[in-house]
Scaffold this motif. Sequence first.
Motif, PDB file in Angstrom:
ATOM      1  N   MET A 167       0.832  -1.296  -0.087  1.00 29.53           N
ATOM      2  CA  MET A 167       0.080  -0.150  -0.058  1.00 29.53           C
ATOM      3  C   MET A 167       0.839   1.276   0.094  1.00 29.53           C
ATOM      4  O   MET A 167       1.777   1.431   0.604  1.00 29.53           O
ATOM      5  N   LEU A 168       0.577   2.130  -0.668  1.00 30.42           N
ATOM      6  CA  LEU A 168       1.106   3.505  -0.799  1.00 30.42           C
ATOM      7  C   LEU A 168       0.110   4.518  -0.658  1.00 30.42           C
ATOM      8  O   LEU A 168      -0.777   4.551  -1.645  1.00 30.42           O
ATOM      9  N   LEU A 169      -0.067   5.206   0.368  1.00 31.63           N
ATOM     10  CA  LEU A 169      -1.238   6.090   0.734  1.00 31.63           C
ATOM     11  C   LEU A 169      -0.741   7.683   0.692  1.00 31.63           C
ATOM     12  O   LEU A 169       0.003   7.837   1.463  1.00 31.63           O
ATOM     13  N   LEU A 170      -1.229   8.356  -0.311  1.00 31.43           N
ATOM     14  CA  LEU A 170      -1.208   9.812  -0.435  1.00 31.43           C
ATOM     15  C   LEU A 170      -2.219  10.592   0.168  1.00 31.43           C
ATOM     16  O   LEU A 170      -3.537  10.369  -0.006  1.00 31.43           O
ATOM     17  N   ALA A 171      -1.679  11.264   1.372  1.00 35.04           N
ATOM     18  CA  ALA A 171      -2.747  12.016   2.172  1.00 35.04           C
ATOM     19  C   ALA A 171      -2.524  13.859   1.876  1.00 35.04           C
ATOM     20  O   ALA A 171      -1.299  14.043   1.834  1.00 35.04           O
ATOM     21  N   VAL A 172      -3.629  14.248   1.713  1.00 37.61           N
ATOM     22  CA  VAL A 172      -3.474  15.876   1.687  1.00 37.61           C
ATOM     23  C   VAL A 172      -4.449  16.666   2.580  1.00 37.61           C
ATOM     24  O   VAL A 172      -5.690  16.089   2.815  1.00 37.61           O
ATOM     25  N   ASP A 173      -4.277  17.722   2.734  1.00 37.84           N
ATOM     26  CA  ASP A 173      -5.135  18.541   3.760  1.00 37.84           C
ATOM     27  C   ASP A 173      -5.069  20.015   3.464  1.00 37.84           C
ATOM     28  O   ASP A 173      -3.886  20.461   3.551  1.00 37.84           O
ATOM     29  N   THR A 174      -6.306  20.801   2.966  1.00 36.29           N
ATOM     30  CA  THR A 174      -6.036  22.117   2.815  1.00 36.29           C
ATOM     31  C   THR A 174      -7.010  22.905   3.576  1.00 36.29           C
ATOM     32  O   THR A 174      -7.550  24.098   3.257  1.00 36.29           O
ATOM     33  N   ALA A 175      -7.886  22.346   4.786  1.00 36.88           N
ATOM     34  CA  ALA A 175      -8.635  22.963   5.341  1.00 36.88           C
ATOM     35  C   ALA A 175      -8.557  23.894   6.192  1.00 36.88           C
ATOM     36  O   ALA A 175      -9.225  24.739   6.865  1.00 36.88           O
ATOM     37  N   THR A 176      -6.950  24.187   6.646  1.00 32.69           N
ATOM     38  CA  THR A 176      -6.586  25.230   7.472  1.00 32.69           C
ATOM     39  C   THR A 176      -5.447  25.877   6.896  1.00 32.69           C
ATOM     40  O   THR A 176      -5.113  25.655   5.601  1.00 32.69           O
ATOM     41  N   PRO A 177      -4.995  26.778   7.458  1.00 37.22           N
ATOM     42  CA  PRO A 177      -3.649  27.530   6.829  1.00 37.22           C
ATOM     43  C   PRO A 177      -2.694  26.679   6.373  1.00 37.22           C
ATOM     44  O   PRO A 177      -1.967  26.688   5.493  1.00 37.22           O
TER      45      PRO A 177
ATOM     46  N   LEU B 281       3.800   9.276  -8.810  1.00 42.05           N
ATOM     47  CA  LEU B 281       2.336   9.581  -8.480  1.00 42.05           C
ATOM     48  C   LEU B 281       1.684   7.991  -8.699  1.00 42.05           C
ATOM     49  O   LEU B 281       0.938   7.476  -7.922  1.00 42.05           O
ATOM     50  N   ASP B 282       2.136   7.058  -9.727  1.00 45.79           N
ATOM     51  CA  ASP B 282       1.355   6.285 -10.178  1.00 45.79           C
ATOM     52  C   ASP B 282       1.670   4.963  -9.170  1.00 45.79           C
ATOM     53  O   ASP B 282       1.133   3.930  -9.243  1.00 45.79           O
ATOM     54  N   ALA B 283       2.729   5.167  -8.202  1.00 44.50           N
ATOM     55  CA  ALA B 283       2.778   4.153  -7.182  1.00 44.50           C
ATOM     56  C   ALA B 283       1.643   4.180  -5.998  1.00 44.50           C
ATOM     57  O   ALA B 283       1.508   3.279  -5.244  1.00 44.50           O
ATOM     58  N   VAL B 284       0.902   5.196  -6.065  1.00 43.53           N
ATOM     59  CA  VAL B 284       0.204   5.393  -5.014  1.00 43.53           C
ATOM     60  C   VAL B 284      -1.148   4.500  -5.351  1.00 43.53           C
ATOM     61  O   VAL B 284      -1.619   4.387  -6.298  1.00 43.53           O
TER      62      VAL B 284
END
Length: 218
Positions: A1-11, A54-57
């Motif tokens: 597994m390779l998990l990519l996490a992103v968050d832009t809900a705060t500064p 990116l294609d490893a995600v």
Amino acid sequence: MLLLAVDTATPAVTVALHDGSSVVAKTTRIDARRHGELLLPLVDTTLRDAGLKLDAVTDLVVGVGPGPYTGLRVGLATAETFGFALGVPVHGLCTLDALAYASEVEGPFAVATDARRKEVYWARYDDPRTRITEPAVDRPADLADRLAGLPVVGAGALLYPEAFPDARGPEHVSAAALASLAAERLAAGGEGFLAPLPLYLRRPDAQVPKNYKVVTPK
């Protein structure tokens, strides 16, 4: 597994990669006005630091807020686009849950982030993995009695010490915590995720002027 996490809900514009065992790379920039400019370069940097493409995600996780309209939609749109292009699932997680998970508070506590307009987004927790109220938005003064005696984690608490005297870090969310929480839930069977849809809790800050005149061609 390779998990990519992103968050832009705060500064915090924050990105992390998790291989199912640990975080292998992470990048965060604090800038409340440049989510759209920063997110993709940070994804590139994080992948490069891990020596991956990116294609490893195999999975994506995105913070769904609550958060302001403009910043929040950047992360969600990016995650949805990557998920569609790669053909991999996109999992939503409450941003407040990631802050709770990253905290070192063991007993009951709350998390509060800055909602602007002199308000905070908040929720209560029994422990770093267990939220016991739905996310809400309120004025700090209206929460002082309800959260009296509880530690309160996050930027919202640090901004209003008169309402939250036991304010604690972390101040901003980290995609590393988001990724670790998501990896834990995936390993446990994939329960506890949300749809990758924005949790706004109120109308956008930007509004059409009341006296706006529509001009039509003659």
